[in-house]
Scaffold this active site. Structure first.
Site, PDB file in Angstrom:
ATOM      1  CD  GLU A  45      -2.965  -1.189   2.234  1.00 36.52           C
ATOM      2  OE1 GLU A  45      -4.179  -1.037   2.049  1.00 36.52           O
ATOM      3  OE2 GLU A  45      -2.455  -1.437   3.350  1.00 36.52           O
ATOM      4  CD  GLU A  75      -3.508  -6.281   3.922  1.00 33.64           C
ATOM      5  OE1 GLU A  75      -2.767  -5.290   3.964  1.00 33.64           O
ATOM      6  OE2 GLU A  75      -3.593  -7.028   2.917  1.00 33.64           O
TER       7      GLU A  75
END
Length: 697
Positions: free
Chosen positions: A105, A125
């Site tokens: 990210e 995640e």
């Protein structure tokens, strides 16, 4: 402690390096350091571009796991990424090793991305019960399109550097083997020379909607992980990227992320994550060096022995396998070759390496003397004490001093086997789970006489083989199989009382297990269960309930999947069909014992099944067979298919409430005082208002 983020200049390129070993995790000090470095870059007008890179072998491995479950501290990762994206001079990142989770990210916040060959970029995640929460679900689709994002994000998967460039996730593939800093600085200078402007992903338009890809992703994950909420939530977040502007999309992503943070599944998956990392940390092994194992001996080339040999060969060990005659040895070699061919087909092994392994690293023989040079020998012969004693006598005779003698027994007394040798300190149990080259659990069974460095060797071997090792004490069945016998007995009692085996299996699957106890029995072989019952017959309490219908199936030659019939009929592959004849056998057993059947609902089946597991697990802890509840959780997650999203059976019990489980066991003891005897540890924890988690410290 040195600053985890450094800033320096390479001419007109600002080089920002994250050095937070072992994985450059994005903890609060790193986030603060990045903010300070970005401030400095912005304040130096002669710095034409900034390069962000990670020190060591990888870029950024993700969030700092020490912060899991704690309130986030400023600056939040999203704020750091927004700051990077908003800079008015180009920001480049060089990715080597891995950019995972928050690491990817952050890379997506940069304007240009260089991927070094060998790197992997991914968002794992969902494997922790959450979704990417710092822009991953909104920025990846803007670069790759919806379909490619849905291939990666709900799976928690990653892509290679080469594939990242193909997808648009990275802009350039770096030179093979080049230092990331040198490659990154060179790329930054190229961009400066070209007059490249900042190019934030946030400025890209929404990706085109792809209703078919979204529908297919939902169908796939409802089938593959029907109980897991985070995977479907990730699909919702990716779909939002196709119709929401970036600011609104990031808000929606954060809303879903916060919702996932509150789910019991997130707590369960985080518990599983930490337990796996703690399970091999044993105080008694701190600083104890393992013995070197490069050459493994395997005695017995059946399913288990061939699987152990395959696992060792795939991990780079040499293997000498002993069988009773050359025909059996050739059969074992053929099985190993098929296993390795399967690894080639799955992309886990190069075909050329497979051929070299078979020709150079594997040797078969019929004489024990061939094991004279091995570092560790493990017997995988028939589950019979006399047979194993004979093998141990031969190993004691031929193995060099310091070599480890191991048994793969599932139930038998490892201490008794050790006592038959002249070197009990060198003996250990290594209980693999079948198929041994696939299943990840390894119970390291430690008799009192075993030397600490031999125990350390068992754990080191597990790491080398890619296994998750759990320390177990010596008893009938060790941790997993001892507890299994209890909840399987609970299932038999429910069948005897009125449930059908098929209803029990359905209820257990509905709880989240991959299969029920009777499906599992068919897969293992009903002859195995029969042999186990015969072995225990002499010591069985007359108050116990014997599943005579299972014995009847065995005598009919119905041994499960391998014979085409067991509890189920297998006419169309491994998916069994229910058989009314089995119900007739069960009804005969009830009639002979004068049992009037009653009905069970799924909730009661699940409750009794799990209560039996937890009660016996508490006894296993009390007896010291398992040191900590987390050892039991890991055993069942990796060896018995317990649903990972529930964290493990002991974590589930804490979440469910120990007091309620104890009340149920006490009430059931009124109908069956022999079986439902509350474990003293369970009573004590309830009295003291404690839970199993308190015993993990």
């Amino acid at each position: 402690m040195s600053d985890p983020v450094t800033y320096e200049r390479d001419g007109d390129i600002a080089v920002i390096t994250i050095n937070n070993p072992p994985v450059n995790a994005l903890g609060q000090t790193v986030r603060s350091g990045l903010m300070a470095a970005l401030d400095r870059f912005e304040a130096e007008p002669d710095a034409q571009a900034a390069l962000i890179l990670g020190a060591g072998r990888l870029f950024i491995g993700g969030a700092d796991i020490s912060e899991f479950g704690r309130p986030p501290r400023a600056p939040k990762l999203g704020a750091v990424i927004d700051r990077v994206a908003a800079l008015r001079r180009p920001v480049i990142c060089a990715i080597q090793g891995a950019a995972l989770g928050g690491g990817l990210e952050l890379a997506l916040g940069c304007h240009y991305r260089l991927a070094i060959p060998g790197a992997r970029l991914g968002l794992p995640e969902v494997t922790l019960g959450i979704i990417p929460g710092a822009g991953g679900t909104q920025r990846v689709p803007r670069l790759t399109g919806i379909a490619a994002a849905l291939d990666m994000i709900p799976a928690g998967g990653s892509v290679t550097a080469e594939r990242a460039v193909e997808l648009g996730l990275a802009d350039r593939l770096g030179p093979e083997g080049e230092d990331p800093r040198a490659a990154g600085v060179a790329y930054a200078r190229d961009l400066v020379d070209q007059g490249a402007e900042p190019r934030p992903v946030d400025a890209l338009p929404c990706p085109a909607p792809d209703a078919d890809a979204v529908a297919q992703a939902r169908a796939t994950w409802r089938a593959k992980a029907p109980f897991e909420v985070a995977r479907l939530a990730a699909i919702d977040a990716v779909e939002a990227a196709s119709h929401l502007p970036i600011a609104e999309g990031l808000t929606e992503e954060r809303r879903i992320f916060d919702e996932m943070m509150q789910t019991p599944q997130r707590a369960g998956l985080i518990h599983a994550f930490f337990s796996e990392r703690k399970v091999a940390k044993l105080p008694e092994l701190d600083g104890v060096p393992p013995r070197e194992v490069a050459h493994l001996g395997v005695i017995g080339g059946g399913t288990m022995g061939s699987g152990i040999a395959t696992a060792a060969l795939l991990s780079g060990l040499r293997v000498t396998l002993i069988e009773r005659d050359m025909a059996a040895a050739d059969k074992a070699a053929a099985t190993i070759a098929r296993n390795l061919e399967g690894a080639v087909k799955r992309g886990k092994l190069d075909a050329g390496l497979r051929d070299r392994v078979l020709s150079d690293a594997l040797r078969t023989a019929t004489e024990y003397d061939a094991l004279a040079g091995v570092d560790l020998a493990i017997e995988a012969v028939f589950e019979d004490m006399e047979v194993k004693r004979h093998v141990f006598a031969e190993l004691d005779r031929v193995l060099r001093p310091g070599a480890v003698i191991a048994t793969n027994t599932s139930y038998l007394d490892v201490s008794a086997l050790a006592a038959t040798t002249s070197r009990p300190a060198d003996v250990i149990g290594l209980h693999f789970f079948s198929p041994a080259h696939v299943m990840k659990l390894l119970e390291v069974v430690v008799p009192d006489t075993t030397a600490p460095e031999v125990t350390a060797t068992g754990f080191a071997l597990a790491r080398k083989l890619g296994k998750v090792a759990v320390r177990a004490g010596v008893c009938d069945g060790f941790i997993g199989n001892r507890i299994l016998s209890a909840y399987r007995a609970a299932a038999d009692r429910m069948v005897f009382a009125g449930a059908s085996p098929y209803q029990v299996d359905r209820a257990v699957r509905a709880f989240g297990w991959p299969m029920g106890p009777y499906e599992m029995a068919d897969m293992a072989g009903l002859d195995i269960g029969y042999a186990t019952r015969q072995r225990k017959a002499a010591t069985r309490d007359p108050r116990d309930i014997v599943p005579t219908w299972a014995d009847a199936l065995h005598h009919l030659g119905r041994h499960g999947q391998k014979s085409g019939r067991g509890y189920y009929i297998y006419e169309n592959g491994r998916k069994g069909e229910e058989d009314p004849e089995v119900l007739d056998l069960v009804e005969t057993a009830r009639t002979e014992q004068g049992v009037t059947p009653r009905s069970f609902d799924d909730a009661e089946i699940q409750r009794r099944y799990m209560a039996a597991l937890i009660n016996e697990a508490a006894c296993v802890l009390e007896d010291g067979i398992a040191r900590r509840p987390l050892d039991i959780d890991v055993t069942f997650l990796y060896g018995y298919g317990f649903p990972r999203w529930r964290g493990g059976p002991m974590h589930w019990a804490d979440a469910e409430g120990l007091a309620g489980l104890l009340r149920d066991i006490e009430s059931w003891s009124e109908e069956d005082a022999f079986f439902w005897q509350p474990a003293p540890l369970l009573r004590r924890l309830v009295t003291e208002n404690r839970d199993f988690a308190s015993l993990n410290e």
